[in-house]
Design a protein around this motif. Structure first.
Motif, PDB file in Angstrom:
ATOM      1  N   LEU A  30       0.847  -1.207   0.000  1.00 43.84           N
ATOM      2  CA  LEU A  30       0.000   0.000   0.000  1.00 43.84           C
ATOM      3  C   LEU A  30       0.874   1.246   0.000  1.00 43.84           C
ATOM      4  O   LEU A  30       0.698   2.148  -0.820  1.00 43.84           O
ATOM      5  CB  LEU A  30      -0.911  -0.019   1.242  1.00 43.84           C
ATOM      6  N   ILE A  31       1.817   1.290   0.930  1.00 40.41           N
ATOM      7  CA  ILE A  31       2.695   2.470   1.023  1.00 40.41           C
ATOM      8  C   ILE A  31       4.002   2.065   1.709  1.00 40.41           C
ATOM      9  O   ILE A  31       4.029   1.145   2.528  1.00 40.41           O
ATOM     10  CB  ILE A  31       1.992   3.625   1.786  1.00 40.41           C
ATOM     11  N   THR A  32       5.076   2.751   1.323  1.00 43.15           N
ATOM     12  CA  THR A  32       6.410   2.510   1.893  1.00 43.15           C
ATOM     13  C   THR A  32       6.941   3.817   2.456  1.00 43.15           C
ATOM     14  O   THR A  32       6.759   4.869   1.821  1.00 43.15           O
ATOM     15  CB  THR A  32       7.398   2.085   0.770  1.00 43.15           C
ATOM     16  N   ILE A  33       7.612   3.758   3.621  1.00 45.39           N
ATOM     17  CA  ILE A  33       8.476   4.894   3.973  1.00 45.39           C
ATOM     18  C   ILE A  33       9.889   4.353   4.153  1.00 45.39           C
ATOM     19  O   ILE A  33      10.091   3.219   4.579  1.00 45.39           O
ATOM     20  CB  ILE A  33       8.012   5.703   5.212  1.00 45.39           C
ATOM     21  N   LEU A  34      10.838   5.203   3.800  1.00 47.30           N
ATOM     22  CA  LEU A  34      12.227   4.743   3.773  1.00 47.30           C
ATOM     23  C   LEU A  34      13.120   5.736   4.501  1.00 47.30           C
ATOM     24  O   LEU A  34      13.096   6.934   4.208  1.00 47.30           O
ATOM     25  CB  LEU A  34      12.664   4.639   2.304  1.00 47.30           C
ATOM     26  N   GLN A  35      13.877   5.204   5.463  1.00 45.29           N
ATOM     27  CA  GLN A  35      14.918   6.002   6.098  1.00 45.29           C
ATOM     28  C   GLN A  35      16.228   5.653   5.414  1.00 45.29           C
ATOM     29  O   GLN A  35      16.654   4.498   5.428  1.00 45.29           O
ATOM     30  CB  GLN A  35      14.993   5.692   7.600  1.00 45.29           C
ATOM     31  N   GLN A  36      16.864   6.644   4.810  1.00 42.21           N
ATOM     32  CA  GLN A  36      18.126   6.402   4.125  1.00 42.21           C
ATOM     33  C   GLN A  36      19.288   6.745   5.058  1.00 42.21           C
ATOM     34  O   GLN A  36      19.097   7.412   6.072  1.00 42.21           O
ATOM     35  CB  GLN A  36      18.230   7.286   2.885  1.00 42.21           C
ATOM     36  N   CYS A  37      20.494   6.314   4.700  1.00 43.30           N
ATOM     37  CA  CYS A  37      21.672   6.830   5.401  1.00 43.30           C
ATOM     38  C   CYS A  37      22.300   7.879   4.479  1.00 43.30           C
ATOM     39  O   CYS A  37      21.712   8.241   3.469  1.00 43.30           O
ATOM     40  CB  CYS A  37      22.628   5.707   5.773  1.00 43.30           C
ATOM     41  N   SER A  38      23.480   8.379   4.810  1.00 52.01           N
ATOM     42  CA  SER A  38      24.029   9.472   3.994  1.00 52.01           C
ATOM     43  C   SER A  38      24.629   8.964   2.673  1.00 52.01           C
ATOM     44  O   SER A  38      24.986   9.766   1.816  1.00 52.01           O
ATOM     45  CB  SER A  38      25.086  10.231   4.793  1.00 52.01           C
ATOM     46  N   VAL A  39      24.742   7.657   2.514  1.00 50.60           N
ATOM     47  CA  VAL A  39      25.333   7.117   1.282  1.00 50.60           C
ATOM     48  C   VAL A  39      24.243   6.983   0.207  1.00 50.60           C
ATOM     49  O   VAL A  39      23.237   6.312   0.437  1.00 50.60           O
ATOM     50  CB  VAL A  39      25.973   5.720   1.547  1.00 50.60           C
ATOM     51  N   PRO A  40      24.429   7.631  -0.960  1.00 49.56           N
ATOM     52  CA  PRO A  40      23.380   7.558  -1.989  1.00 49.56           C
ATOM     53  C   PRO A  40      23.306   6.175  -2.636  1.00 49.56           C
ATOM     54  O   PRO A  40      24.203   5.355  -2.445  1.00 49.56           O
ATOM     55  CB  PRO A  40      23.822   8.608  -3.012  1.00 49.56           C
ATOM     56  N   GLY A  41      22.272   5.923  -3.402  1.00 46.55           N
ATOM     57  CA  GLY A  41      22.143   4.638  -4.084  1.00 46.55           C
ATOM     58  C   GLY A  41      20.784   4.474  -4.748  1.00 46.55           C
ATOM     59  O   GLY A  41      20.667   3.829  -5.785  1.00 46.55           O
ATOM     60  N   LEU A  42      19.747   5.080  -4.161  1.00 49.71           N
ATOM     61  CA  LEU A  42      18.406   4.898  -4.725  1.00 49.71           C
ATOM     62  C   LEU A  42      18.272   5.695  -6.025  1.00 49.71           C
ATOM     63  O   LEU A  42      18.696   6.851  -6.102  1.00 49.71           O
ATOM     64  CB  LEU A  42      17.353   5.360  -3.705  1.00 49.71           C
ATOM     65  N   GLN A  43      17.680   5.064  -7.033  1.00 49.42           N
ATOM     66  CA  GLN A  43      17.390   5.740  -8.304  1.00 49.42           C
ATOM     67  C   GLN A  43      15.938   5.512  -8.697  1.00 49.42           C
ATOM     68  O   GLN A  43      15.388   4.431  -8.454  1.00 49.42           O
ATOM     69  CB  GLN A  43      18.284   5.192  -9.418  1.00 49.42           C
ATOM     70  N   VAL A  44      15.353   6.540  -9.306  1.00 48.75           N
ATOM     71  CA  VAL A  44      13.975   6.462  -9.789  1.00 48.75           C
ATOM     72  C   VAL A  44      13.998   6.634 -11.306  1.00 48.75           C
ATOM     73  O   VAL A  44      14.786   7.430 -11.832  1.00 48.75           O
ATOM     74  CB  VAL A  44      13.117   7.564  -9.116  1.00 48.75           C
ATOM     75  N   PHE A  45      13.153   5.858 -12.005  1.00 44.17           N
ATOM     76  CA  PHE A  45      13.067   5.997 -13.465  1.00 44.17           C
ATOM     77  C   PHE A  45      12.039   7.080 -13.775  1.00 44.17           C
ATOM     78  O   PHE A  45      10.852   6.928 -13.500  1.00 44.17           O
ATOM     79  CB  PHE A  45      12.680   4.664 -14.101  1.00 44.17           C
ATOM     80  N   ARG A  46      12.526   8.189 -14.295  1.00 49.17           N
ATOM     81  CA  ARG A  46      11.667   9.345 -14.509  1.00 49.17           C
ATOM     82  C   ARG A  46      12.147  10.057 -15.770  1.00 49.17           C
ATOM     83  O   ARG A  46      13.359  10.142 -16.003  1.00 49.17           O
ATOM     84  CB  ARG A  46      11.820  10.262 -13.287  1.00 49.17           C
ATOM     85  N   HIS A  47      11.194  10.580 -16.531  1.00 47.25           N
ATOM     86  CA  HIS A  47      11.539  11.234 -17.804  1.00 47.25           C
ATOM     87  C   HIS A  47      12.435  10.323 -18.649  1.00 47.25           C
ATOM     88  O   HIS A  47      13.463  10.756 -19.179  1.00 47.25           O
ATOM     89  CB  HIS A  47      12.240  12.583 -17.573  1.00 47.25           C
ATOM     90  N   HIS A  48      12.077   9.045 -18.717  1.00 44.85           N
ATOM     91  CA  HIS A  48      12.769   8.059 -19.565  1.00 44.85           C
ATOM     92  C   HIS A  48      14.224   7.828 -19.197  1.00 44.85           C
ATOM     93  O   HIS A  48      15.027   7.406 -20.026  1.00 44.85           O
ATOM     94  CB  HIS A  48      12.690   8.454 -21.060  1.00 44.85           C
ATOM     95  N   GLN A  49      14.613   8.144 -17.959  1.00 43.42           N
ATOM     96  CA  GLN A  49      16.008   7.891 -17.564  1.00 43.42           C
ATOM     97  C   GLN A  49      16.085   7.605 -16.060  1.00 43.42           C
ATOM     98  O   GLN A  49      15.167   7.945 -15.311  1.00 43.42           O
ATOM     99  CB  GLN A  49      16.878   9.106 -17.894  1.00 43.42           C
ATOM    100  N   TRP A  50      17.186   6.981 -15.659  1.00 42.46           N
ATOM    101  CA  TRP A  50      17.413   6.763 -14.234  1.00 42.46           C
ATOM    102  C   TRP A  50      17.949   8.049 -13.614  1.00 42.46           C
ATOM    103  O   TRP A  50      18.833   8.700 -14.175  1.00 42.46           O
ATOM    104  CB  TRP A  50      18.414   5.617 -14.022  1.00 42.46           C
ATOM    105  N   MET A  51      17.392   8.382 -12.450  1.00 40.93           N
ATOM    106  CA  MET A  51      17.834   9.601 -11.754  1.00 40.93           C
ATOM    107  C   MET A  51      18.180   9.251 -10.312  1.00 40.93           C
ATOM    108  O   MET A  51      17.494   8.447  -9.670  1.00 40.93           O
ATOM    109  CB  MET A  51      16.728  10.655 -11.775  1.00 40.93           C
ATOM    110  N   ASP A  52      19.246   9.884  -9.790  1.00 40.19           N
ATOM    111  CA  ASP A  52      19.644   9.657  -8.402  1.00 40.19           C
ATOM    112  C   ASP A  52      18.692  10.401  -7.463  1.00 40.19           C
ATOM    113  O   ASP A  52      18.403  11.586  -7.668  1.00 40.19           O
ATOM    114  CB  ASP A  52      21.059  10.205  -8.158  1.00 40.19           C
ATOM    115  N   VAL A  53      18.252   9.699  -6.419  1.00 42.75           N
ATOM    116  CA  VAL A  53      17.421  10.340  -5.395  1.00 42.75           C
ATOM    117  C   VAL A  53      18.369  10.855  -4.298  1.00 42.75           C
ATOM    118  O   VAL A  53      19.200  10.079  -3.804  1.00 42.75           O
ATOM    119  CB  VAL A  53      16.410   9.337  -4.797  1.00 42.75           C
TER     120      VAL A  53
END
Ligand code: AKG
Ligand code: FE2
Length: 340
Positions: free
Chosen positions: A217-240
């Motif tokens: 139904l829904i997710t919440i995510l606590q990240q650490c300071s190290v990046p890694g998550l990407q979302v596919f948006r506007h036909h490309q992968w983008m770093d969150v």
């Protein structure tokens, strides 16, 4: 080789063959654009209508947003992150006692995906998943190392549930539904899912998590300071961007159905990092197996009603591709036979 990567000798010198994707599936070494316009929503904004508007707009246009001033103390977030890092760094015997790829196990640790034994290439991650609600039914199954695990994560589970219920109430108000429309059976299961990725010698060849849409139904995510998550948006992968003090909120596919397709459920994946280990703490709310999920309000309905059990059957038969699973429930679907 030892299955759990968190037990490997650190640092890893060379990327093992079994973790290298074929050339056409590798993320590559080119830099990715950063998703700088991800909505940042202040939950203490004095005007509740403004918050409702921002959340609905974010669900419709981005399918992912960050919340700040969310009411969960920074110290609890930090303590929980420290306990999780301590768990993965902890004794191999303790982790071994929780190792399982059985989906029905209420507390388990595994590596890569649940298909570890049959997959061609492994993802670069260990994962700890356990049920959290109601607390007293599950807490005795949780890790007992580090010794503060149950106390700290117990408090975290209570607070994250409150935050998620509050966000869902706001969404319901924004959709013109009763604020408690999603309470009870629709949010019966609460899962904690912690990803841990050790440093990877060559992030251009590997992935920390496959591309996917959240089936819940829904997710919440606590990240650490190290990046890694990407979302596919506007036909490309983008770093969150990674902000360890905020929570990322991701509407799952069941919210997409409930909103009759108005909300986005973004496709996302996780990259690995060369120098630093990355740990993230996800909390999922999931409907009970029996409750019928269907579009609320708008007509014509884009999906027919289905139970979460039906959806989940399709999900596992679709190789855990939630988007594919959902197509079977579209009112114009041509493939209604999967359940037979
Ligand atoms: O670890 C992350 O950044 C993403 C986790 C995720 O997408 C998930 O658990 O569904
Ligand atoms: Fe996800």
């Amino acid at each position: 080789m030892e299955t759990l990567m968190s037990n490997w000798l650190n640092p890893v010198e060379n990327t093992p063959e079994k973790y290298i994707f074929p050339a056409n599936q590798r993320p590559g070494s080119q830099p990715f654009p950063v998703m700088n316009d991800i909505p940042l929503i202040d939950l203490q904004h004095p005007n509740p209508q403004h918050i409702i508007h921002q959340i609905i707009d974010a669900c419709q246009r981005f399918g992912i947003f960050q919340v700040i001033n969310h009411g969960i103390p920074g110290s609890l977030m930090e303590d929980t992150m420290a306990v999780m890092k301590g768990f993965f760094a902890g004794p191999a015997e303790h982790k071994a006692s929780l190792y399982s790829t059985d989906l029905t196990k209420k507390c388990r640790i595994y590596s890569s995906t649940l298909n570890y034994d049959s997959e061609e290439v492994h993802y670069w991650r260990d994962n700890l998943t356990h049920h959290c609600y109601p607390l007293h039914d599950h807490i005795h199954l949780w890790p007992h190392h580090p010794p503060t695990y149950r106390q700290v994560v117990g408090a975290y589970a209570v607070e994250t549930r409150k935050l998620m219920v509050r966000i869902l109430e706001t969404i319901c108000e924004g959709l013109g539904l009763k604020p408690d429309y999603l309470e009870g059976e629709m949010t019966k299961t609460q899962l904690l899912s912690v990803n841990h990725h050790i440093p990877c010698p060559d992030p251009s060849l590997t992935l920390g998590m496959p591309q996917h849409t959240d089936p819940n139904l829904i997710t919440i995510l606590q990240q650490c300071s190290v990046p890694g998550l990407q979302v596919f948006r506007h036909h490309q992968w983008m770093d969150v961007p990674s902000d360890p003090t905020a929570f990322l909120v991701v509407p799952g596919l069941q919210l997409k159905v409930m909103s009759n397709g108005r909300f986005w459920s973004p496709i996302h994946r996780v990259m690995t990092h060369r120098e630093e280990a990355r740990t993230t703490i996800g909390t999922f709310l999931i409907p009970s197996n029996e409750i019928v999920i269907e579009p609320a309000g708008d007509s014509p309905a884009a999906y027919r009603g289905f139970t979460y059990a039906e959806f989940f059957k399709c999900f596992t038969r679709s190789n855990c591709d939630a988007d594919t699973a959902l197509t079977y429930f579209q009112t114009n679907s041509k493939s209604p036979t999967l359940l037979k």
